[in-house]
Structures are given as C-alpha cells and as structure tokens.
Write an enzyme that holds these catalytic residues in place. Structure first.
Site, PDB file in Angstrom:
ATOM      1  N   GLY A  57       2.864  11.616   2.592  1.00 56.35           N
ATOM      2  CA  GLY A  57       2.023  10.519   3.055  1.00 56.35           C
ATOM      3  C   GLY A  57       2.628   9.177   2.678  1.00 56.35           C
ATOM      4  N   SER A  58       1.785   8.179   2.510  1.00 61.97           N
ATOM      5  CA  SER A  58       2.263   6.795   2.409  1.00 61.97           C
ATOM      6  C   SER A  58       2.914   6.421   1.084  1.00 61.97           C
ATOM      7  CB  SER A  58       1.110   5.833   2.703  1.00 61.97           C
ATOM      8  OG  SER A  58       0.701   5.969   4.044  1.00 61.97           O
ATOM      9  N   THR A  59       2.893   7.291   0.073  1.00 61.99           N
ATOM     10  CA  THR A  59       3.686   6.978  -1.128  1.00 61.99           C
ATOM     11  C   THR A  59       5.172   6.931  -0.770  1.00 61.99           C
ATOM     12  OG1 THR A  59       3.672   9.330  -1.728  1.00 61.99           O
ATOM     13  CG2 THR A  59       2.023   7.921  -2.776  1.00 61.99           C
ATOM     14  N   MET A  60       5.550   7.579   0.339  1.00 60.80           N
ATOM     15  CA  MET A  60       6.925   7.542   0.833  1.00 60.80           C
ATOM     16  C   MET A  60       7.334   6.117   1.216  1.00 60.80           C
ATOM     17  SD  MET A  60       9.383   9.774   1.515  1.00 60.80           S
ATOM     18  CE  MET A  60      10.831  10.026   2.539  1.00 60.80           C
ATOM     19  N   LYS A  61       6.372   5.265   1.528  1.00 63.69           N
ATOM     20  CA  LYS A  61       6.679   3.901   1.960  1.00 63.69           C
ATOM     21  C   LYS A  61       7.324   3.075   0.853  1.00 63.69           C
ATOM     22  CE  LYS A  61       2.924   4.010   5.356  1.00 63.69           C
ATOM     23  NZ  LYS A  61       1.547   3.604   5.702  1.00 63.69           N
TER      24      LYS A  61
END
Length: 733
Positions: A313-317
């Site tokens: 999810g958005s922790t990859m950002k």
C-alpha cells in the site's frame, strides 16, 4: 569269570584313555589361554572389559537465548518422564513393593495428572512380559510440581527419570522470532533437541552442545567397582545467543497488540521496532501467534509475517518520494490534476483513493493526501520508469535483507506493463516484506545510509564467556544522500501534522513524527481485489524524533472488524502510538516540546535500610515493592544504572526469607522481576495483567519454587470516533 574280568579291564583302559585325553586337552587349553590371552582369536581382556565396562552419557546443555540486556527468553530446564515398573522380580520385600501392584488404582490416580484416559493407562500397565513401560507424549516433559504431586501418592512401581526440555519463560513472546526447539528421536533410539523455527532453527548448530561421557567398570548389577576411577570426558555446552530484542520494548508491542486483538479481532497483525542507526531489531511480533512452550496456536500461525511479502500500500510512497527528491524532480509547489491518470492511452486509469480527487493541487498536498495519481506521475513523468526501477533495487525492495531468520522471502515486483510500473509507485501490485520496508526506511531515518537489519547481537561460549562472534552494524547501501533524507523526513512530518494529512492519528505529545500511512487492497479469488470496509491491510511506517530518528516503527493490521473504511487507522494507531511513545521514554529520548522525560537511572540500593531505600525511590516517583521482612536491602531489580519510567515498580529483596507480594493487576514484566529476584520458576497463562497467582501473597518463597500467574485483559473502552469530518483524511492511505 576270566572273560568277564578281561572285559572290565578293557573298559577301564578305554575310560582311562578318554579321561587322560580330556585332561591333556584341558591342560593344553589352560596353558594356551594363559600364554596367548586369547579365546577363539579374541583377547579375553577385551571380552571382560566389554562385559563389565560401562559408558554413561554426560548430557550437554543447549545454549540459552537472551535478549540484549541478558534476560533469558529460551533456556533448558528440568523435565521428568513418568515410568512404571511391571517386573515383580524388582520387589524383594513384599511390604515395600517396587513394581505396580494394583494397575486399576494406579491408572485411576495417574489419569488425574497426565493427559491420557484411565483405560489407556490401565492397558499400558497390564502389558505382559515387560520390565517397565512409559506413557508416550503424555508422560514426558512433566514439570516439577506435577512430579511432586504424583510422588505424594506413593504408588508402587511409579518412578521418574530426569531430562532436559526447552523452556520459554515468557510463553507468547516474540514466538516467531525466537522459534522453538523440540526433542527428535534419532536412529539409535536416543533423542536430541533440534530447533524447528526462528532463531532456534537458524542457530541450531551454534546452540547445540556436544555430549560428554563417563567410562567406568562395574559388577554384573551395574554398580561401580571399588577402587575404580571413572574416566570422564566433559560435555561441551552449546553457545549462548544474545538477541538485539529488548524485552521491555517487546512487551510494549505485545500489550498493544493484545488490546487491538481483543477489540478489533483482525485476521493478521505485524509490528517491527528497529534502531535506524544500527539496523538492530528491538521488537518484532505478529498475531496470530503461538506459545513456544505448548505450540498452542501454531497451526494458525506457521509463517513469519515480518519476512513474508504482501502488498504494502501507500507506505511504498516513501521510496518513490525519496527517489524523486534525490533526482531533483520533486517540486512540492508544482500543481497537477488529481483524481485519475492514464499512463498510456490504452492503459487502465489510475484513480486516487477517493476516486474524484481534490482538483488541481500541489505535489506536497498530494503526498499529504496520499494521492495515487501524484506518485504515478512522479514515477512516469518525472523519474521515468527505468530510473524508478533502479531505485527499487537500490532500496533493496526486490531481494531478501539477509536477516538471521530462516525462510526469508524477497520482494516480488512485476514490472512488465506500464500499468504495473505505475501502480508499483504507490504500493499496489508489488509484494514487499515488512523487513524489506524497515531496511529501506533506515536510509530515510539515517541520513541516506541504509542499514541491514539484524536480530543477533553476539554469540558467546557458554562455558568460558568468550565472545565467539559479534555482529557489527552493516551499511546495506546508500540509495539517497543525507540532504535528501532530511528533506523527505520534513515532507513526511507534514503527513502527520497537516490538516490535510492522512496521519493525524499518529501525533505523539512531545515528539515530532515523520511517517506514511498505508492502505493495501487484498487480492481475492480470480485476481480480483476484495471489497468491503474491512478488507484491507492498514499500516503505518513512522520514525521519531523527526530531526534525528532514534526509532523506526512499522505496524500493519489486516482486516480488522470495522464498519467503515475510514476507521482502519484506529487499530494501527493503537499499536504505533503507545509503542513509539513508551519506547522513546524508556530509552530516555528527550521530548522536543514537553520538558524533561519522566525517567531516571537507578542507584545501587544494596546494603541500605529498607525504609531509606523505599523513601528515596518514592521521592523519585517509583513504586517500591519489598520482598521480605528484613531491614536491609539484599538485592534489587531493575539493577543499578538501569533507566526506568516514572511510576515503574522497583523490587527490593531484603535479608531473611523472601515473601510473596500480591501481584494482582501487575504487568508481566513486573511479575518477572519478582520471579528473577526470588529465583522462582515462572509459568504464565494469558496476557494483559495478573489476575491470580499460585503462591499466595504473604507466603515464604523458596529457591526453585514453581510460580504460575494467570493474566487477562481488562475491558477496553471503544475508541471515540466522533471526528466524522476527518474520516477521509484518516483513511490510512
């Protein structure tokens, strides 16, 4: 008559010749044995030695696993195997029978103490032509307390043999990290302790000792002959392994997870706490988990979620942003059209998590709002997909970290089609392990230096105390510069502090937190994502204090029982917030805006009067518990020099007999202090706070006593969810 006499003489002569021949054969045999010392080509001395020589095993101890402050988390302890002697020949005095006399009564009594039916025990006790019998798994690994109860029954023919078993003092405690070891039967019929999971498996060779032996000569009954000096070859105990895990920080994680588990009943949770300066993992836990002593729950929790990949999810950002800042293509004030974005005319559209977006907004606001479109455009239009892919490798997101755990998987990043490349930028489609994310995030927290995660601090020779191997911090790469790392932390702080940010739940009083929320869809049957308000993995990766992070904490909660998608950040924050705050205070990290931390270092109180020591501790805000009725302090826990939080219990043992305190309402770590300072064998059941103890308050404690304490969670009040206007902001994206 003459003829009869003649026949008698012939017979006598024949007998004389026969006996003479036998005599000469015997004499020849005697002297040949005396001279050669052999019979049938085999030395008589060797045969005699074989008959009367005995070899006993000197059992080696398996090495102990410690946390980083020297508290045992896995160790060998005594266990007993139940044996029944059936052979009547063992009884020489009928008044004191040494064999089982009444199988029916014996079966009835034993069935009260071992997990096997009375009828099964009776069938074992009535076997024919058996000298002795055992009771399988039910009769092995019996603890000292149960052994004593059975011995008090005075059942004829019932006895025990002593052995070692692996004991995990804390029960459910970093179970997947520590793992477990069990007895495995060898080809020769003997058994050997073998690590089956976690550190027990990874370091099985180092932990396993080498048995010694004792050679001696005995009589036919097995007793050592007088004046015989046994030859002893000492056992070599296994090496001790010291982990980087800190028991107190681990307990913070355990307690927070238990609270969330009871209230939200998620399908899976995982949390990791690490020191970004060294890569040391200070705590690691998951739910569901299992008890390392009993293996209860292992069928539901076999794999280690910390090293198992799933969509981040958005922790990859965090890593997409870092790459863009490093390449000087991130302009926080540049605007773009949010809502949806097509990488190519034929590609499916990428949508923001609220579908419609927020109109034309800046890229900084796009980070704060966790806009998928912003990150897809950064990867495609600003970085270029090829350059973006290079950074995924630089951050180590496509290969195992090499942490000292068995079966670590590496990230899986499909990168063939334009839509796959775009979705990877915001954490969809790719599968990354939590440990890979921790390693990558150390680069942001540690001024560009990415630290390899590790959980073993050192290996020590158990017998000599010599350090055999010591783990040094290892830089796994430098994907970004120190300047980039600082800029990224400043941007990620606004995710928490900005009214537009998705991370407002992760504010911690007195400490600046930089981090990124995440909400990952879960693939279902046929490749389609699951739908529904709870079918997501909600997560947060945070570091604090922002300007010089001392701790990095990752938390993921899968499919909690919630009725609205926007509430997904609640259970995550219920783990992250107390773990980060309590850990920072425990490590005496000064708050940035709340004065001095409420911690203090303990002084040496041994030798002081109990009244003076208690007064001193209470003046510093500590709770004092006195174990004993003496007047002088004999020992203390925590030890001198230990930094502890205000309000924490300090255990003082006095001279004279130690007395059991009332531990109702205590935490596990406080109960463990009493057990250690009084040299008790502690067994725990449940989690939360103590509700009962087997040794009554006020009773005298004796070294080696078995103390069992039951724990339970208090009823938790439901979180206030009145901030409906912030639901979209707190969606966990």
């Amino acid at each position: 008559m003459i003829k009869k006499q003649k026949n008698m003489n012939v017979g006598a002569a024949i007998l004389f010749l026969i006996f003479s021949l036998l005599f000469f054969i015997l004499i020849y045999r005697y002297f040949s044995i005396q001279i050669s010392g052999e019979v049938g080509g085999e030395p008589l001395a060797a045969k005699a030695k074989q008959k009367y020589s005995r070899v006993g095993v000197v059992e080696a101890q398996r090495g102990t696993i410690f946390d980083r402050v020297g508290e045992a988390v896995a160790e060998d302890s005594s266990a007993y195997t139940l044996i029944a002697i059936l052979d009547k020949k063992m009884t020489t005095n009928p008044k004191k029978p040494q064999n089982v006399v009444n199988p029916q009564e014996t079966a009835l009594e034993l069935s009260k103490y071992i997990p096997i039916s009375e009828s099964k025990i009776y069938s074992i006790l009535t076997q024919k032509n058996r000298f002795q019998v055992e009771f399988g798994k039910a009769g092995r690994d019996i603890d000292f307390e149960t052994k004593q109860k059975i011995e008090k029954l005075h059942l004829p023919g019932i006895t025990f043999t002593r052995s070692s078993k692996r004991f995990y003092p804390n029960g459910i405690f970093a179970s997947h990290l520590v793992g477990y070891a069990e007895q495995v039967e060898q080809k020769d019929g003997s058994s050997k302790t073998v690590g089956k999971m976690g550190i027990e498996k990874q370091y099985n060779k180092a932990l396993t000792g080498t048995d010694g032996k004792i050679d001696y000569e005995s009589d036919i009954w097995g007793y050592i002959l007088p004046n015989n000096k046994p030859k002893v070859t000492a056992a070599k105990d296994g090496n001790d392994v010291y982990l980087t895990i800190d028991k107190k920080i681990q307990t913070f994680v355990e307690d927070a997870m238990n609270t969330v588990d009871k209230e939200y009943k998620p399908k899976m949770m995982v949390a990791i706490v690490a020191d970004p300066k060294t890569g040391n993992v200070l705590a690691m836990e998951q739910r569901p988990t299992f008890d390392s002593n009993t293996r209860d729950g292992i069928d539901k929790a076999w794999q280690n979620e910390a090293i198992t990949p799933f969509e981040p999810g958005s922790t990859m950002k965090i890593y997409t942003l870092s790459a863009a800042v490093q390449e000087n293509v991130f302009n926080p004030n540049e605007t773009y059209q949010s809502g949806s974005y097509q990488v190519t005319p034929k590609s499916p559209a990428v949508h923001d998590w609220n579908i419609s977006g927020w109109g034309a907004i800046t890229y900084l606001e796009g980070v704060q709002r966790s806009s998928n479109v912003a990150f897809a455009k950064l990867a495609n239009e600003k970085l270029g997909f090829d350059k973006f892919r290079e950074y995924l490798t630089k951050f180590g997101l496509d290969k195992p970290t090499g942490i000292e755990l068995p079966n670590e998987a590496g990230g899986q990043i499909p990168f063939q089609y334009p839509i796959q490349k775009a979705t990877t930028a915001f954490g969809q489609g790719a599968a990354i392990t939590p440990m890979e994310q921790i390693q990558a995030a150390t680069a942001v927290a540690n001024d560009g230096k990415m630290m390899k995660p590790n959980i073993v601090e050192k290996i020590v020779d158990h017998d000599t105390g010599k350090v055999i191997k010591k783990t040094k911090p290892e830089v796994a790469g430098t994907p970004i510069s120190a300047e980039t790392a600082k800029t990224v932390r400043d941007i990620l702080e606004t995710v928490v502090t900005s009214p537009k940010g998705t991370g407002s739940r992760y504010k911690i009083d007195g400490y600046s937190v930089a981090g990124k929320t995440g909400t990952a869809q879960i693939p279902g049957p046929g490749g389609k994502y699951l739908t529904g308000p709870s079918n997501y993995v909600f997560s947060f990766m945070g570091m604090a204090p922002k300007d010089d992070p001392k701790l990095l904490v990752y938390v993921a909660v899968q499919q909690p029982k919630i009725d609205d998608y926007s509430k997904g950040s609640i259970p995550v924050s219920m783990i992250f917030d107390p773990v980060m705050k309590n850990s920072l205070q425990y490590l005496n990290i000064q708050p940035s805006s709340a004065g001095k931390a409420t911690t203090n270092k303990l002084t040496d109180l041994t030798g002081e009067s109990v009244d003076a020591a208690a007064k001193d501790l209470q003046g510093k805000g500590f709770e004092t518990v006195v174990v004993g009725k003496g007047t002088k302090v004999e020992s203390q826990l925590p030890l001198e020099g230990t930094t502890i939080l205000e309000g924490e219990k300090v255990i003082l043992r006095t001279d004279g007999d130690p007395i059991a305190p009332d531990m109702t309402g205590w935490s596990l770590r406080d109960v463990m202090k009493v057990a250690k300072i009084s040299d008790l064998k502690l067994e725990t059941d449940g989690s939360g706070y103590a509700v009962s103890q087997t040794i009554a308050p006020g009773a005298v404690l004796h070294q080696g006593d078995q103390l069992k304490v039951a724990f339970a969670l208090p009823d938790q009040q439901k979180n206030d969810s009145s901030t409906n206007s912030d639901k979209a902001k707190q969606s966990g994206q």
